[in-house]
Write an enzyme that holds these catalytic residues in place. Structure first.
Site, PDB file in Angstrom:
ATOM      1  N   PRO A  39       1.819  -5.617   8.909  1.00  0.00           N
ATOM      2  CG  PRO A  39       2.255  -3.987   7.072  1.00  0.00           C
ATOM      3  CD  PRO A  39       1.826  -3.365   8.489  1.00  0.00           C
ATOM      4  CG  PHE A  40       5.551  -7.348   5.685  1.00  0.00           C
ATOM      5  CD1 PHE A  40       5.475  -8.120   4.433  1.00  0.00           C
ATOM      6  CD2 PHE A  40       5.410  -6.222   5.544  1.00  0.00           C
ATOM      7  CE1 PHE A  40       4.821  -7.715   3.135  1.00  0.00           C
ATOM      8  CE2 PHE A  40       4.800  -5.667   3.712  1.00  0.00           C
ATOM      9  CZ  PHE A  40       4.394  -6.576   2.902  1.00  0.00           C
ATOM     10  CB  SER A  41       3.761  -9.902  11.833  1.00  0.00           C
ATOM     11  OG  SER A  41       3.684  -8.349  11.985  1.00  0.00           O
ATOM     12  CD  GLU A  56      11.484  -1.491   5.228  1.00  0.00           C
ATOM     13  OE1 GLU A  56      12.551  -0.937   4.212  1.00  0.00           O
ATOM     14  OE2 GLU A  56      11.646  -1.504   5.932  1.00  0.00           O
ATOM     15  CE  LYS A  73      16.350   3.805   5.488  1.00  0.00           C
ATOM     16  NZ  LYS A  73      16.227   3.582   7.096  1.00  0.00           N
TER      17      LYS A  73
END
Length: 424
Positions: free
Chosen positions: A208-210, A226, A242
């Site tokens: 989702p954070f490509s 992330e 984590k």
């Protein structure tokens, strides 16, 4: 100056994301952010692209310069902060990373393209959006060739295990509680099409954070799961990861057991809660007293390759606090350093032979209203098309519960998608 803005229906354009990526790639600087249609909590954008630099903000005072920019302008900025941005020059003793990204770099784009709900909005200062839309629609996707690129570890397996033992000694002596230790794999004299390799990476590991991000000759091909930090109005939100465990997609029952195993792991909870406390401390420096809260602790989320443990921390930003204060208090992010942050960053410089550069940094965008969203640069390939240097880094959080061999295997797991794309 005023942007030309127009929205287009794109119901029958199944390859539009790849066409947008191919359209922006020739620009000297560009950014392509894609959430791969994950419907996660605190969603921001589906796909956001920018190309062409009308103005550049860079250098040691980038964060303060961003604040100054928004006192005069209401416009988009796209860019990054590298891991070493807050590290004074006199403390930087490691090898500079050859990928060649600036310590910080932001650009005011000529063109902004926003894809959401089958609608593409194109904003441009210099071009007619209709013309851009036609050019994108006429693009034929170039499929990348299959590569066979062998990457060499900068740190041998034996040296890695020995280093983890040294770090465990630091933890036992009370120097720190947790440290994120990274190792680099690299190849020289490589030639590839960065955007094509990015497509291959995110097909194998959509996250989702490509992002595909380019600063001149330096290319970032990033499949990050992330988020570092999001600002919406007066709210700041951070979501450190984590806790990582492989998936078993061939056996749903076994996969659920792995998910439950991660959920119940004392080692991973220990890592996670330490970083949560660190983020709470970072946010408390720029947020109203009593407003910093943990809205989700130890959430388990599943991605194509792995299960991840993610927590969410929010706070209400104090009036008058801008990017300068936010970066000074909270960057680099705790999930990529450890605790206490100052000491573990000293140990990272002592034990990691090369600077991280943009890896462990953050790429993102700032809206005209100064809301923003930044990822954590992990699960990424760094490539420079001038010196032909290719690199990726992987790391894990070391705590008193850590087993050196298991930490090494976790690093290899995180590198699996990258190795697959490189042909190994």
């Amino acid at each position: 100056m005023k942007r030309n803005i127009k929205a287009f229906s794109v119901n029958e354009m199944p390859n539009l994301r790849e066409q947008i990526l191919q359209w922006i790639q020739p620009f000297g600087v560009c950014s392509f952010l894609d959430n791969h249609q994950y419907n996660l909590p605190h969603h921001s954008v589906d796909c956001l692209a920018a190309a062409g630099a009308l103005q550049v903000i860079s250098g040691a005072n980038t964060a303060a310069s961003i604040d100054a920019f928004y006192k005069e302008e209401q416009d988009w900025l796209f860019g990054h902060f590298s891991y070493e941005y807050n590290t004074p020059q006199n403390l930087r003793m490691q090898i500079p990373h050859p990928a060649g990204f600036s310590d910080a770099f932001f650009f005011r784009p000529d063109h902004v393209l926003h894809l959401s709900n089958q609608e593409l909005t194109i904003e441009s200062y210099s071009r007619d959006p209709e013309t851009i839309f036609r050019e994108i629609g006429n693009i034929k996707i170039k499929e990348g060739v299959q590569h066979s690129i062998h990457c060499t570890p900068r740190t041998s397996g034996e040296d890695y295990l020995q280093t983890i033992q040294h770090l465990l000694s630091h933890i036992q002596d009370g120097d720190c509680y947790e440290i994120n230790f990274c190792q680099e794999f690299f190849a020289e004299n490589t030639t590839l099409d960065p955007a094509a390799v990015y497509r291959q990476l995110t097909r194998l590991s959509p996250n989702p954070f490509s992002c595909y991000y380019k600063e001149k000759n330096a290319h970032l091909l990033c499949a990050s799961p992330e988020r570092w930090l999001k600002k919406a109005g007066n709210e700041l939100l951070s979501q450190p990861i984590k806790g990582t465990l492989k998936r078993d997609l061939n056996n749903l029952d076994a996969d659920k057991q792995l998910r439950d195993q991660l959920s119940n792991s004392l080692k991973d909870k220990s890592e996670n809660v330490m970083v949560v406390d660190l983020v709470r401390n970072d946010l408390s420096q720029v947020c109203k007293a009593g407003s910093v809260k943990v809205s989700e602790l130890f959430g388990i989320y599943s991605f194509p390759q792995v299960h991840q443990m993610i927590s969410t921390i929010t706070g209400e930003l104090l009036p008058g606090k801008g990017m300068k204060e936010i970066i000074h208090s909270g960057f680099p992010m705790g999930s990529m350093t450890g605790a206490p942050k100052k000491r573990v960053m000293e140990l990272i410089r002592q034990y990691e032979p090369i600077e991280r550069g943009i890896f462990s940094g953050a790429v993102g965008y700032i809206k005209p209203n100064q809301d923003f969203d930044f990822n954590v640069v992990i699960r990424s390939i760094l490539y420079n098309d001038a010196n032909k240097y290719l690199s990726y880094l992987v790391g894990s959080g070391i705590t008193i519960y850590s087993d050196p061999e298991q930490e090494y295997q976790e690093c290899l797991l995180k590198a699996k998608a990258i190795e697959g794309v490189l042909g190994n």
